[in-house]
Design an enzyme around this catalytic site. Structure first.
Site, PDB file in Angstrom:
ATOM      1  N   CYS A  20      78.378  76.261  39.365  1.00 13.00           N
ATOM      2  CA  CYS A  20      78.602  74.921  38.815  1.00 13.00           C
ATOM      3  C   CYS A  20      80.080  74.581  38.755  1.00 13.00           C
ATOM      4  O   CYS A  20      80.809  75.090  37.917  1.00 13.00           O
ATOM      5  CB  CYS A  20      78.018  74.855  37.426  1.00 13.00           C
ATOM      6  N   HIS A  26      72.773  73.514  48.945  1.00 17.06           N
ATOM      7  CA  HIS A  26      73.099  72.096  49.162  1.00 17.06           C
ATOM      8  C   HIS A  26      72.608  71.647  50.531  1.00 17.06           C
ATOM      9  O   HIS A  26      72.746  72.368  51.514  1.00 17.06           O
ATOM     10  CB  HIS A  26      74.612  71.874  49.080  1.00 17.06           C
ATOM     11  N   CYS A  64      79.203  66.153  41.291  1.00 21.45           N
ATOM     12  CA  CYS A  64      78.787  67.552  41.430  1.00 21.45           C
ATOM     13  C   CYS A  64      79.895  68.294  42.160  1.00 21.45           C
ATOM     14  O   CYS A  64      80.190  67.984  43.320  1.00 21.45           O
ATOM     15  CB  CYS A  64      77.471  67.625  42.210  1.00 21.45           C
TER      16      CYS A  64
HETATM   17  O1  ZDP Z   1      72.449  73.885  41.600  1.00 19.30           O
HETATM   18  C1  ZDP Z   1      72.036  73.188  40.667  1.00 19.30           C
HETATM   19  O2  ZDP Z   1      70.882  73.324  40.216  1.00 19.30           O
HETATM   20  C2  ZDP Z   1      72.996  72.175  40.063  1.00 19.30           C
HETATM   21  N1  ZDP Z   1      72.264  71.144  39.369  1.00 19.30           N
HETATM   22  C3  ZDP Z   1      73.900  72.918  39.136  1.00 19.30           C
HETATM   23  C4  ZDP Z   1      74.966  72.085  38.502  1.00 19.30           C
HETATM   24  C5  ZDP Z   1      76.122  71.861  39.450  1.00 19.30           C
HETATM   25  C6  ZDP Z   1      77.241  71.067  38.836  1.00 19.30           C
HETATM   26  N2  ZDP Z   1      76.892  69.673  38.713  1.00 19.30           N
HETATM   27  C7  ZDP Z   1      78.493  71.142  39.694  1.00 19.30           C
HETATM   28  O3  ZDP Z   1      79.406  70.350  39.431  1.00 19.30           O
HETATM   29  O4  ZDP Z   1      78.618  71.984  40.572  1.00 19.30           O
HETATM   30  C8  ZDP Z   1      77.600  71.585  37.485  1.00 19.30           C
END
Ligand code: ZDP
Length: 276
Positions: free
Chosen positions: A71, A163, A221
């Site tokens: 994250c 991703h 993100c």
């Molecule tokens: O991989 C996931 O399930 C994401 N929802 C995690 C969170 C990612 C985040 N928004 C980021 O900034 O990388 C915190």
């Protein structure tokens, strides 16, 4: 119970410090308190926990109660929390995450407080099976994915978390609520996926909109911005450094030629403190 609300370019988190380990009810807690009507409101809950290897261990729970591996925006918030409170009184610190291990973090200070944070996000994972996707091939660059009766050309990248990056003319116009869930749950991604729609405004300026796995449409993100820059390089759209503009603000992302690691730089802010 004390908490702090923080945000990194509009990706917002409830920060909890002082637990020894991830509480057994962390999933229920996130579902209840991330709710924007019946709770505090956030995209996720961030726990700052003791680490044997780094200054701190960070674990994040999405607003739907699931735990991602990594994250980006949250790690900048975590670093600011630790620096501003002098829990880790150094501009160079390390934060451990499940997906990327020990991550070096560098803080830029203004008026004694952390203003910007540069995070070593590690090396992108491009191997199809490791991302994970069920698709054939060593890596997945500019491949066709059929979803919801449409064909998307996509590039798959893991930054610790998966991703699916889709280049499109008008990222800001994409109906995220319609296509996000279909792509998030596509069978090609056995652990589901985050979904980024990206427009190449110029080689060094990407526009990105995101549908986050487990959190839905969010303003930003960090790992998604890293994955998007890596995908832009792999598709020949960008050099190894670019600005990624998200709905909540900009991040600078660099995929270093020297060490193959991705470096993310951006702001983090504390919004308020509260007691539950
Ligand atoms: O991989 C996931 O399930 C994401 N929802 C995690 C969170 C990612 C985040 N928004 C980021 O900034 O990388 C915190």
């Amino acid at each position: 119970m004390e908490f702090v609300k923080m945000q990194g370019i509009g990706n917002d988190f409830i920060i909890i410090y002082g637990e020894k380990a991830l509480p057994a009810d962390a999933s229920e807690f996130a579902k209840r308190w991330c709710d924007r009507h019946f709770g505090i409101g956030a995209d996720g809950v961030v726990y700052l926990l003791p680490s044997a290897e780094a200054d701190m261990m960070m674990r994040i729970i999405n607003s739907d109660g699931t735990e991602p591996e990594q994250c980006g925006n949250a790690i900048r918030c975590a670093a600011k929390y630790l620096f501003d409170r002098a829990i880790v009184p150094r501009t160079l610190m390390t934060i451990e995450t499940i997906g990327a291990g020990v991550q070096p973090v560098e803080i830029t200070v203004a008026d004694g407080m952390a203003a910007a944070v540069r995070v070593d996000m590690g090396k992108p994972i491009l191997n199809a099976a490791a991302i994970p996707t069920t698709l054939e091939g060593e890596s997945i660059v500019d491949q066709v994915l059929e979803a919801g009766g449409r064909e998307f050309r996509f590039t798959a990248v893991s930054m610790g978390n998966p991703h699916c990056v889709i280049f499109t003319e008008q990222a800001e116009q994409v109906n995220l609520a319609e296509w996000g869930p279909i792509l998030e749950h596509h069978p090609a991604f056995p652990r589901k996926t985050n979904v980024e729609f990206v427009t190449v405004r110029s080689p060094e300026h990407l526009i990105m909109r995101v549908w986050e796995r487990g959190a839905g449409s969010t303003l930003a993100c960090g790992t998604g911005a890293c994955a998007s820059l890596v995908a832009a390089v792999l598709n020949g759209h960008s050099p190894r450094k670019a600005t990624v503009s998200l709905a909540g603000g900009d991040l600078t992302i660099e995929w270093s030629e020297e060490d193959g690691r991705v470096y993310m730089t951006g702001p983090a802010e504390e919004v308020f403190r509260g007691t539950l």
